[in-house]
Design a protein around this motif. Structure first.
Motif, short mmCIF file in Angstrom:
data_model
loop_
_atom_site.label_atom_id
_atom_site.label_comp_id
_atom_site.label_asym_id
_atom_site.label_seq_id
_atom_site.Cartn_x
_atom_site.Cartn_y
_atom_site.Cartn_z
N GLN A 102 -17.51 60.44 -72.51
CA GLN A 102 -15.96 61.42 -72.74
C GLN A 102 -15.16 60.48 -71.87
O GLN A 102 -14.01 60.74 -72.47
N GLU A 103 -15.19 60.28 -70.90
CA GLU A 103 -14.42 60.56 -69.86
C GLU A 103 -13.71 58.50 -70.84
O GLU A 103 -12.45 58.42 -70.33
N ARG A 104 -14.83 57.59 -70.86
CA ARG A 104 -14.44 56.28 -71.36
C ARG A 104 -13.56 56.38 -73.00
O ARG A 104 -12.93 55.76 -72.85
N ARG A 149 -12.11 59.58 -73.30
CA ARG A 149 -10.57 59.43 -73.11
C ARG A 149 -9.61 58.65 -72.33
O ARG A 149 -7.58 58.28 -72.55
N LEU A 150 -9.95 57.42 -71.54
CA LEU A 150 -9.85 56.14 -70.94
C LEU A 150 -8.83 55.79 -72.48
O LEU A 150 -8.37 54.40 -72.00
#
Length: 197
Positions: A59-61, A63-64
């Motif tokens: 999810q962070e990936r 988002r980034l």
């Protein structure tokens, strides 16, 4: 019977021994099963935690990635704006240079006209000075001519009619030479006062 007892004890020992041995084996296996179950649960918990971390990381990936795409779009917009600003700036500089060249040409023409006019002014001032000096000289000569003319008229008016006849009579002509000499002197004085341009 003793043999039987011995045999029974031996048989019982043989029977009890495997049963005891089986109980020990069963306890050991149960303990191993409990340990394996505990390890499996711990591994499952670790796997769930790692899976949660992996999901969070994904999810962070994502988002980034979205953020990076947004930044890339901003960078593209900034580059386009920069290119347009540079183009506009270069066009303004070109226009300024054109205007500057026109002003330089106009200034050169104005300076040339000013130099020409200054030369003409100097020439005309010189001519004006010459004409003023000439006019003053002419005025002075005119004053002298007026005096000579006044003197001539006064001398002529002083003559009485008889003198006039005597002066002009070709036969008598007593003062004729005197009169001609006086007339020549007056003519010389008038010629001296003639203005020379």
């Amino acid at each position: 019977m003793r043999l039987l007892r011995l045999t029974s004890v031996a048989a019982l020992a043989l029977i009890v021994s495997p049963v005891a041995h089986a109980d020990q084996e069963s306890d050991r296996l149960r303990e191993a099963l409990r340990s394996a179950t505990t390890q499996a649960r711990a591994a499952e918990d670790q796997r769930a935690a790692v899976q949660a971390k992996l999901t969070a990381a994904e999810q962070e990936r994502d988002r980034l990635r979205k953020q990076i795409e947004g930044y890339r779009a901003q960078v593209k917009e900034a580059e386009q704006a920069h290119r347009q600003a540079v183009k506009d700036f270069n066009e303004r500089i070109a226009e300024r240079d054109d205007s500057l060249e026109k002003w330089k040409a106009a200034y050169g023409e104005a300076a040339s006209v000013a130099r020409t006019k200054d030369a003409e002014r100097s020439k005309f001032e010189g001519e004006a000075t010459t004409w003023k000096a000439s006019a003053k000289a002419c005025e002075a000569k005119n004053v002298r001519l007026v005096r000579i003319a006044d003197d001539t008229v006064k001398q002529y008016e002083k003559m009485d009619p008889l003198e006039k006849v005597i002066h002009h009579d070709p036969v008598i002509g007593f003062k004729r030479v005197e009169h001609q000499n006086a007339a020549q002197d007056l003519r010389d004085q008038i010629i001296e006062q003639k203005a020379k341009p």
